[in-house]
Design a protein around this motif. Structure first.
Motif, mmCIF file in Angstrom:
data_model
loop_
_atom_site.group_PDB
_atom_site.id
_atom_site.type_symbol
_atom_site.label_atom_id
_atom_site.label_comp_id
_atom_site.label_asym_id
_atom_site.label_seq_id
_atom_site.Cartn_x
_atom_site.Cartn_y
_atom_site.Cartn_z
ATOM 1 N N THR A 25 9.505 -58.760 40.348
ATOM 2 C CA THR A 25 8.667 -57.697 40.904
ATOM 3 C C THR A 25 9.440 -56.391 41.017
ATOM 4 O OG1 THR A 25 7.445 -59.370 42.167
ATOM 5 C CG2 THR A 25 7.192 -57.063 42.844
ATOM 6 N N VAL A 26 10.646 -56.462 41.526
ATOM 7 C CA VAL A 26 11.473 -55.259 41.666
ATOM 8 C C VAL A 26 11.813 -54.687 40.302
ATOM 9 C CG1 VAL A 26 13.744 -54.441 42.413
ATOM 10 C CG2 VAL A 26 12.398 -55.888 43.913
ATOM 11 N N ARG A 27 12.140 -55.548 39.353
ATOM 12 C CA ARG A 27 12.468 -55.092 37.998
ATOM 13 C C ARG A 27 11.272 -54.387 37.357
ATOM 14 N NH1 ARG A 27 14.049 -59.897 35.421
ATOM 15 N NH2 ARG A 27 15.997 -59.676 36.541
ATOM 16 N N ASP A 28 10.072 -54.956 37.507
ATOM 17 C CA ASP A 28 8.876 -54.321 36.936
ATOM 18 C C ASP A 28 8.593 -52.970 37.593
ATOM 19 O OD1 ASP A 28 8.548 -56.480 35.260
ATOM 20 O OD2 ASP A 28 7.025 -57.449 36.512
ATOM 21 N N GLU A 29 8.758 -52.906 38.917
ATOM 22 C CA GLU A 29 8.521 -51.638 39.624
ATOM 23 C C GLU A 29 9.528 -50.571 39.200
ATOM 24 O OE1 GLU A 29 6.734 -48.902 41.991
ATOM 25 O OE2 GLU A 29 5.989 -50.907 41.537
ATOM 26 N N LEU A 30 10.775 -50.958 39.090
ATOM 27 C CA LEU A 30 11.795 -49.995 38.650
ATOM 28 C C LEU A 30 11.553 -49.539 37.211
ATOM 29 C CD1 LEU A 30 15.063 -51.452 40.212
ATOM 30 C CD2 LEU A 30 13.845 -49.378 40.855
ATOM 31 N N ARG A 31 11.126 -50.444 36.360
ATOM 32 C CA ARG A 31 10.824 -50.084 34.972
ATOM 33 C C ARG A 31 9.681 -49.071 34.913
ATOM 34 N NH1 ARG A 31 10.112 -55.138 32.656
ATOM 35 N NH2 ARG A 31 12.352 -55.237 32.433
ATOM 36 N N GLU A 32 8.658 -49.270 35.739
ATOM 37 C CA GLU A 32 7.526 -48.343 35.780
ATOM 38 C C GLU A 32 7.955 -46.971 36.310
ATOM 39 O OE1 GLU A 32 3.751 -46.831 35.401
ATOM 40 O OE2 GLU A 32 4.521 -48.727 34.624
ATOM 41 N N GLN A 33 8.744 -46.943 37.380
ATOM 42 C CA GLN A 33 9.217 -45.669 37.926
ATOM 43 C C GLN A 33 10.116 -44.943 36.933
ATOM 44 O OE1 GLN A 33 11.092 -46.372 41.688
ATOM 45 N NE2 GLN A 33 9.169 -46.842 42.728
ATOM 46 N N THR A 34 10.956 -45.681 36.240
ATOM 47 C CA THR A 34 11.842 -45.077 35.240
ATOM 48 C C THR A 34 11.032 -44.472 34.107
ATOM 49 O OG1 THR A 34 13.546 -46.701 35.783
ATOM 50 C CG2 THR A 34 13.772 -45.535 33.703
ATOM 51 N N ARG A 35 9.985 -45.172 33.683
ATOM 52 C CA ARG A 35 9.147 -44.653 32.603
ATOM 53 C C ARG A 35 8.493 -43.346 33.024
ATOM 54 N NH1 ARG A 35 4.081 -44.363 31.223
ATOM 55 N NH2 ARG A 35 3.325 -45.530 33.006
ATOM 56 N N ARG A 36 7.979 -43.263 34.257
ATOM 57 C CA ARG A 36 7.360 -42.022 34.744
ATOM 58 C C ARG A 36 8.394 -40.903 34.855
ATOM 59 N NH1 ARG A 36 5.405 -43.813 39.848
ATOM 60 N NH2 ARG A 36 5.061 -45.955 39.275
ATOM 61 N N GLN A 37 9.575 -41.216 35.372
ATOM 62 C CA GLN A 37 10.610 -40.192 35.523
ATOM 63 C C GLN A 37 11.106 -39.709 34.157
ATOM 64 O OE1 GLN A 37 11.485 -38.704 38.244
ATOM 65 N NE2 GLN A 37 10.309 -39.983 39.622
ATOM 66 N N ARG A 38 11.203 -40.599 33.187
ATOM 67 C CA ARG A 38 11.633 -40.213 31.844
ATOM 68 C C ARG A 38 10.632 -39.249 31.224
ATOM 69 N NH1 ARG A 38 11.760 -45.132 28.795
ATOM 70 N NH2 ARG A 38 13.334 -45.742 30.270
ATOM 71 N N ARG A 39 9.356 -39.509 31.418
ATOM 72 C CA ARG A 39 8.323 -38.622 30.890
ATOM 73 C C ARG A 39 8.401 -37.257 31.556
ATOM 74 N NH1 ARG A 39 2.999 -37.231 32.152
ATOM 75 N NH2 ARG A 39 1.708 -36.807 30.331
ATOM 76 N N LYS A 40 8.592 -37.241 32.879
ATOM 77 C CA LYS A 40 8.693 -35.978 33.608
ATOM 78 C C LYS A 40 9.928 -35.191 33.160
ATOM 79 C CE LYS A 40 7.718 -36.174 37.976
ATOM 80 N NZ LYS A 40 7.801 -36.332 39.455
ATOM 81 N N ALA A 41 11.045 -35.874 32.962
ATOM 82 C CA ALA A 41 12.268 -35.207 32.515
ATOM 83 C C ALA A 41 12.093 -34.620 31.125
ATOM 84 C CB ALA A 41 13.442 -36.186 32.540
ATOM 85 N N ALA A 42 11.401 -35.329 30.242
ATOM 86 C CA ALA A 42 11.170 -34.813 28.886
ATOM 87 C C ALA A 42 10.284 -33.565 28.929
ATOM 88 C CB ALA A 42 10.520 -35.895 28.019
ATOM 89 N N LEU A 43 9.287 -33.563 29.813
ATOM 90 C CA LEU A 43 8.432 -32.377 29.938
ATOM 91 C C LEU A 43 9.205 -31.186 30.499
ATOM 92 C CD1 LEU A 43 5.123 -34.022 31.195
ATOM 93 C CD2 LEU A 43 5.577 -33.032 28.948
ATOM 94 N N TYR A 44 10.071 -31.421 31.471
ATOM 95 C CA TYR A 44 10.902 -30.340 31.998
ATOM 96 C C TYR A 44 11.847 -29.806 30.921
ATOM 97 C CZ TYR A 44 9.658 -30.488 36.945
ATOM 98 O OH TYR A 44 9.002 -30.383 38.147
ATOM 99 N N ALA A 45 12.438 -30.679 30.133
ATOM 100 C CA ALA A 45 13.342 -30.249 29.067
ATOM 101 C C ALA A 45 12.602 -29.409 28.036
ATOM 102 C CB ALA A 45 13.997 -31.463 28.407
ATOM 103 N N ALA A 46 11.404 -29.835 27.642
ATOM 104 C CA ALA A 46 10.617 -29.066 26.676
ATOM 105 C C ALA A 46 10.230 -27.711 27.261
ATOM 106 C CB ALA A 46 9.370 -29.855 26.282
#
Length: 164
Positions: A25-46
């Motif tokens: 459960t913790v691994r799945d939650e962290l994976r989901e949060q990481t995916r959202r943060q990665r998308r946000k970071a890519a948008l900020y970089a662009a």
């Protein structure tokens, strides 16, 4: 054999299973949060890259506009000075400030000239002056009176020693 020995095996199995479910459960939650943060970071970089190109185009437009009435080298020099001044102002806005009386003016009450000189030299302004000299309390009382400022210790490590 005790009657509860067979339950010990079941308890251990249950604990192992609960730990496995919690890890997944913790691994799945962290994976989901990481995916959202990665998308946000890519948008900020662009966004930052596009802002950089927009700033370069603006600088080029200013330089070309100045080049209509000035030599090319002068237009480029003026554009560079404008960009340098803007960078200096932005750097000043980004620096953290320390709260305190007189900090915005670069001085502390009681040290008008010295605080400005220290701030201009890259140092910190002097600390505030106590309202009364050490050993004299409010309304001329003694050092033991409430509200009195205690004298500094004889061996303060941060007090500079001047030898003649």
């Amino acid at each position: 054999m005790k009657p509860l020995d067979h339950l010990e095996h079941l308890d251990k199995h249950l604990v192992d299973e609960l730990a496995q479910v919690a890890r997944e459960t913790v691994r799945d939650e962290l994976r989901e949060q990481t995916r959202r943060q990665r998308r946000k970071a890519a948008l900020y970089a662009a966004s930052g890259a596009l802002a950089l190109y927009a700033g370069a185009a603006l600088a080029l437009a200013v330089g070309l506009a100045l080049a209509l009435g000035l030599p090319d080298w002068a237009a480029a020099l003026i554009t560079a000075v404008i960009l340098g001044a803007a960078a200096y102002v932005l750097r000043g806005m980004a620096r953290p400030t320390r709260p305190g009386p007189g900090h915005a003016a670069g001085t502390v009450p009681g040290h008008e000239g010295a605080g400005q000189a220290a701030a201009a030299a890259g140092g910190l302004p002097y600390p505030p002056v106590p309202p009364a000299p050490p050993g004299v309390g409010p309304a001329g009382g003694t050092a033991g009176a409430p509200g009195a400022v205690p004298p500094p210790p004889a061996e303060a490590p941060d007090v500079p020693r001047h030898k003649a």
